[in-house]
Design an enzyme around this catalytic site. Structure first.
Site, PDB file in Angstrom:
ATOM      1  N   GLN A  66       0.837  -1.192   0.000  1.00  0.00           N
ATOM      2  CA  GLN A  66       0.000   0.000   0.000  1.00  0.00           C
ATOM      3  C   GLN A  66       0.880   1.252   0.000  1.00  0.00           C
ATOM      4  OE1 GLN A  66      -2.128  -0.637   3.631  1.00  0.00           O
ATOM      5  NE2 GLN A  66      -0.257  -0.939   4.796  1.00  0.00           N
TER       6      GLN A  66
ATOM      7  N   ASP B 152      -1.506   0.737  13.270  1.00  0.00           N
ATOM      8  CA  ASP B 152      -1.232   2.053  13.854  1.00  0.00           C
ATOM      9  C   ASP B 152      -1.134   1.998  15.380  1.00  0.00           C
ATOM     10  OD1 ASP B 152      -3.871   1.760  14.654  1.00  0.00           O
ATOM     11  OD2 ASP B 152      -4.662   3.127  13.127  1.00  0.00           O
TER      12      ASP B 152
ATOM     13  N   ASP C 276      -0.427  -7.536  11.567  1.00  0.00           N
ATOM     14  CA  ASP C 276      -0.638  -6.570  10.483  1.00  0.00           C
ATOM     15  C   ASP C 276       0.209  -6.987   9.290  1.00  0.00           C
ATOM     16  OD1 ASP C 276      -1.814  -3.491  10.213  1.00  0.00           O
ATOM     17  OD2 ASP C 276      -0.161  -3.952   8.849  1.00  0.00           O
TER      18      ASP C 276
ATOM     19  N   ASP D 264      -9.571  -4.630  12.898  1.00  0.00           N
ATOM     20  CA  ASP D 264      -9.454  -3.216  12.524  1.00  0.00           C
ATOM     21  C   ASP D 264      -8.874  -3.115  11.118  1.00  0.00           C
ATOM     22  OD1 ASP D 264      -9.541  -0.507  12.695  1.00  0.00           O
ATOM     23  OD2 ASP D 264      -7.864  -0.297  14.081  1.00  0.00           O
TER      24      ASP D 264
END
Lengths: 498, 535
Positions: free
Chosen positions: A234, A288, A308, A360
């Protein structure tokens, strides 16, 4: 011929001012605080022009040739100034150094133009007429540039294209001079070749500038970018605007530091309050560290596993000072284990069970994200959740994407979960939806953390109420072999943005 | 179309600065040498190695399915002899660092209710996880093809689905509508015998002459009789016939062509009629599952060169390629699960029957290094190019769940459909690796101008006799009963018996052969030895 030469003075003056305006606008865009940026850019630019004017005395021979070469250089450097600054910005640390250096170079060359032109023309006009005419055209050019720039050029052509366009005008003036003075010049062919090369490069830049802007992408962000990086997964961008830090992944807003506490408190705390003594928590996505920060507020949670996909994300949020302040050093907690892996394949192969799971992930806008909201994925989650445990899931906006929200709800139910949908208002996002999934009917079994700013037992009760415009509607179930969620999501959000 | 623009720029640069290096790769395929060895017939004198109740000749889907059924019945006294080093036949697969990939059949459609053996196998393999309240099978979600399933490159852009949709005139659209109406009629049609007009396995189809008459004409004749001539429709039907039968509508019988569309009615609780089951290695996944169940019985590298058939037993002679020795098994029963034309060569006493035609195929596995994400994300599972000689390509990593940060493999299919099959076959064998690669590139560069720079390797597989072609009169003609008939103690099991080369047919005949042997053994098993039934 005289008219042509005076027209040249007009054109070079226009070009000179355009470059200055481009530099000023860009600096305001990129660095914020437009008064400071414009003021310093104008100062540096004018001062550099002074240096250029001073240096003009050292050119004593082949003045026409020098003038032509200077025009080429201004065309190329000035014309590509905007593009170069755009491209440089994300990659270099001391952007201001590059900015003022480039502005100075262009300023010096522009400063050379008028003195050289005056001297070239000195034998062709009477002195007082010469100064009057050249300076008149010079100032008319400045007026034209300053009106055209905000009214026509930036809105119609764009900042970077404008640069290339006016660069081409400079080169054109050089070629015109070449044509006018061809008898007085040597090496005409090599000058011509150089000129056409410059012109081609600028025209190419003009037509490729859309690519350049999309690559540099800065213009998408209204605030100043303090970090940006393309990872294999990304594009991560962090912006800052008056102490408001924002994280964008692939241009999609992930949080604003002004109101992210609303989102993360709403995501994490209700679920934890429904589990008697949660011990082992799992966060999927959420690199994050904000969800982890909320989990750490619970003493009973001894161990947190964060999975993640992108190592750059967790690295960034555990190292950069501003971001570490935001997540209160959550990613450095000794209770935390960070794993960089694909959530689906990791969960499938890992046999541990968890009392709390927080999902999330970014919104399900494509197949690789939608797979994390499928029956197959939820089935594995069901097995990994301890009997009294709870799963908290961010589920996009039930107001904008009503079908998407209830599709996630229906998919959870279809694999046996009991669901508790709720929603909260997060100003930077709008009305946002969450779902708690559990094996047994969910209820709050212990008080919320005392030091929260947004979520409380009372406010949570109101979040459970869905008004008519976002209440449950019949939808399909999202599976690996239909990914209907992507279709819902795409159609709902595209309608919204139009 | 992002690849298009990026590609143009990069190929322009590529053209300026470097002449491309040749793309490496190998040519694979059924060993031509071994075939010739079989025809020459010079083998060492076989050593006798005892007796078996059942010898299965051939380890394709039919042979493996026969073994699966025997093993499932608790029967262990059997051996499977496979010529190649790997079992699988047309469903073989390969693999590299990036992915497993198919070398032939790459998917299984959702089985019809009447395809009982296929459903039984899928239950055994947990690919059917159970049944819902409507008795619809629930399929393993990981194996159902994930979207986007297929797309077509037509008039310079990609569209969803393979049936052409863009630039169709009103007349074209009307013809497509009419065609689908005809298909729909045949889907529901039942013959005077009460059977479905087009069933899978096809022996369960109605024998009503109304339908069998369609086997006497070519698909092209049928279409012109129906006044269907839209160029888009004709292209689409040709594509479908090439895909399933390796031949064009001129060569394939109308019955077979309609069977392709009208036979499939299978749905699942979580799978629609267009759904298919697929895996990175294609049907190699099913091969491996079957192989694992009977692996102690399998002998690869075993060339069966002669079967001496007697009324009560057969001598099966085979040449072991590893040791270069010949062996003889006295087999009470043989399941001959290799193509019919090989049976004619191997069993001298077998009465001759008119053989079928086989289409030659070239299959390429194209290894690509890491692609830009926007190209990677744009791939469908099946990607077809309008008016191409090829059938396009499938993406081996399509079903993967993790984000792909490495390369992938495209499996590219190209049947050689010249009506003069021997010419096609000669072309298949004579073309060099370089020539094939040039043709593949020319084809793929239409939709993907920049693809060359991502290609690491191209391996080719030549299938000289890729699959039986259901030419007019083959499926329901004179030889139909002869093909099915058992010869002394030799049972035949191959999709050739049906005349269409699909998993379901091969499996059906394999299981049928095994069951028929099991029935015979059960009635006489007191006089036999070496096996026991569990009950």
């Amino acid at each position: 011929m005289q008219f042509l030469l005076l027209a040249s003075a007009f054109v070079v003056a226009t070009c000179g001012l355009i470059y200055e305006l481009i530099a000023g606008t860009l600096a305001s865009y990129l660095l914020g605080d437009s008064v400071t940026q414009f003021s310093t850019i104008i100062g540096v630019y004018l001062f550099s022009m002074g240096i250029g004017a001073y240096l003009s005395r050292f050119f004593n021979r082949n003045l026409i040739r020098v003038f032509i070469q200077v025009e080429f250089l201004i065309g190329i450097i000035g014309g590509s100034l905007g593009a170069v600054l755009f491209l440089l910005f994300p990659w270099i640390e001391h952007f201001r150094v590059a900015l003022y250096a480039l502005v100075s170079i262009v300023g010096i060359f522009v400063g050379l133009e008028i003195p050289l032109l005056l001297r070239i023309l000195q034998d062709r006009f009477e002195f007082k007429e010469l100064v009057s005419k050249v300076l008149t055209f010079d100032y008319i050019g400045a007026l034209v540039a300053s009106l055209l720039f905000p009214l026509v050029l930036v809105p119609q052509i764009g900042l970077i294209r404008t640069g290339f366009l006016f660069g081409a005008f400079n080169v054109f003036v050089a070629l015109l001079s070449l044509y006018i003075f061809k008898k007085e010049l040597k090496w005409v062919v090599s000058l011509k070749v150089t000129g056409f090369f410059c012109l081609t490069a600028l025209i190419a830049g003009f037509f490729l500038s859309e690519k350049i802007t999309s690559y540099a992408e800065q213009s998408q962000y209204p605030s100043r970018i303090i970090y940006s990086k393309s990872t294999p997964y990304q594009r991560i961008v962090v912006t800052e605007n008056h102490q408001d830090y924002r994280l964008f992944l692939n241009s999609n807003l992930q949080f604003s530091s002004k109101d992210e506490y609303r989102y993360h408190e709403a995501l994490v705390h209700p679920a934890v309050s429904g589990v008697k003594s949660p011990c082992h928590a799992l966060v999927l996505g959420g690199g994050d560290g904000m969800a982890v920060r909320e989990l750490l507020k619970w003493e009973s949670i001894e161990k947190i596993t964060l999975v993640d996909l992108d190592p750059e994300m967790t690295q960034l949020f555990s190292s950069k000072n501003i971001l570490r302040e935001l997540n209160q050093n959550a990613l450095l907690s000794p209770k935390l284990q960070i794993i960089n892996a694909d959530a689906f394949t990791w969960l499938k192969s890992n046999q541990s069970s968890f009392d709390i799971v927080v999902l999330d992930f970014p919104d399900p806008s494509n197949y690789s994200l939608s797979k994390l909201f499928t029956t197959s994925f939820f089935k594995i989650l069901y097995e990994r959740l301890t009997p009294g445990g709870a799963i908290a899931i961010q589920c996009t906006s039930p107001l904008v994407a009503r079908k998407s929200f209830w599709c996630i709800d229906a998919t959870l139910k279809s694999v046996g979960f009991m669901t508790t949908p709720y929603h909260a208002y997060v100003p930077s996002f709008g009305e946002w939806g969450f779902i708690i999934a559990s094996h047994q009917p969910f209820q709050i079994v212990k008080p919320f953390c005392p030091n929260l700013r947004f979520v409380s037992e009372k406010s949570f009760a109101s979040m459970l109420q869905f008004p008519d415009d976002m209440s449950s509607i019949p939808v399909k179930i999202n599976t690996l072999n239909n990914h209907c969620l992507v279709q819902y999501f795409e159609s709902e959000w595209s309608e919204y943005s139009h | 179309m992002k690849l298009g623009a990026a590609g143009m720029a990069s190929s322009a640069w590529g053209g300026c600065f470097s002449s491309p290096k040749p793309i490496p790769g190998k040519i694979l395929g059924a060993s031509v040498k071994v075939g010739h060895l079989l025809r020459s017939g010079s083998f060492p004198i076989p050593e006798e190695i005892g007796e078996k109740s059942v010898v299965i000749v051939g380890g394709g889907i039919a042979g493996l399915s026969a073994g699966w059924k025997l093993q499932k019945a608790g029967f262990t006294d059997f051996t499977l002899l496979e010529l190649e080093n790997e079992v699988g036949g047309n469903s073989q697969s390969g693999g590299n660092d990036y992915s497993a990939y198919p070398w032939g059949a790459h998917y299984l459609p959702i089985p019809n209710p009447e395809s009982a053996y296929v459903r039984e196998l899928l239950e055994d393999l947990h690919l059917i996880e159970g049944y819902d309240s409507n008795h619809l099978p629930i399929y393993d979600e990981y194996s159902l093809c994930h979207p986007p399933q297929d797309r077509l490159f037509i008039h310079g852009r990609w569209q969803d689905g393979i049936e052409p949709k863009s630039s169709l005139s009103a007349e074209d659209k009307l013809q497509f509508e009419r065609f689908w109406k005809i298909v729909d009629r045949f889907k529901k049609a039942k013959g005077s015998d009460g059977k479905r007009a087009f069933a899978i396995p096809l022996v369960l189809s109605s024998r009503d002459q109304r339908f069998l008459a369609l086997d006497k004409m070519s698909a092209a004749q049928f279409l012109s009789a129906e006044q269907l001539n839209s160029k888009y429709l004709i292209w689409y039907l040709n594509y479908c016939c090439k895909d399933d039968y390796g031949a064009t509508i001129e060569t394939v019988s109308a019955w077979a062509a309609i069977h392709y569309f009208a036979s499939r009615i299978g749905v699942g609780a979580n799978a629609g009629p267009q759904s298919v089951l697929t895996w990175p290695e294609g049907n190699g996944h099913l091969v491996e599952a079957l192989r694992a169940k009977i692996s102690p019985h399998i002998h690869t590298g075993s060339l069966v060169y002669s079967i001496d058939s007697q009324p009560d037993f057969s001598h099966v002679d085979f040449f072991d390629l590893a040791t270069q020795r010949s062996f003889r098994i006295r087999a009470q029963n043989v399941i001959f699960a290799a193509p019919r034309f090989i049976a004619q060569q191997t069993i001298p006493k077998l009465p001759r029957i008119q053989g079928g035609k086989y289409s030659p195929w070239m299959i390429a596995n194209i290894t690509l290094k890491q692609l830009p994400a926007e190209i990677m994300d744009s791939f469908s599972w099946d990607n077809v190019i309008y008016e191409s000689e090829s059938l396009g390509y499938v993406v081996a990593t399509h079903q993967r769940l993790d984000r792909l940060l490495r390369g992938t493999v495209l499996t590219y299919y190209c049947p050689l459909v010249d009506p003069d099959i021997s010419k096609s076959r000669k072309m298949l064998l004579e073309r060099t690796h370089e020539e094939w690669v040039d043709l593949i590139l020319k084809d793929l560069q239409r939709p993907h101008p920049s693809i060359r720079q991502y290609i690491e390797n191209i391996d080719l597989w030549r299938w000289g006799h890729g699959m039986i072609i259901p030419t007019p009169g083959y499926i329901w003609g004179e030889t139909q009963q002869d093909r099915l008939r058992t010869f002394q103690k030799i049972h035949f099991a191959h999709s050739d018996m049906s005349g269409i080369s699909i998993f379901e047919e091969a499996q059906y005949h394999g299981v049928q052969a095994a069951e028929s042997i099991l029935r015979n053994l059960k009635t006489t098993h007191h006089t036999q030895n070496a096996y026991e039934f569990p009950i």
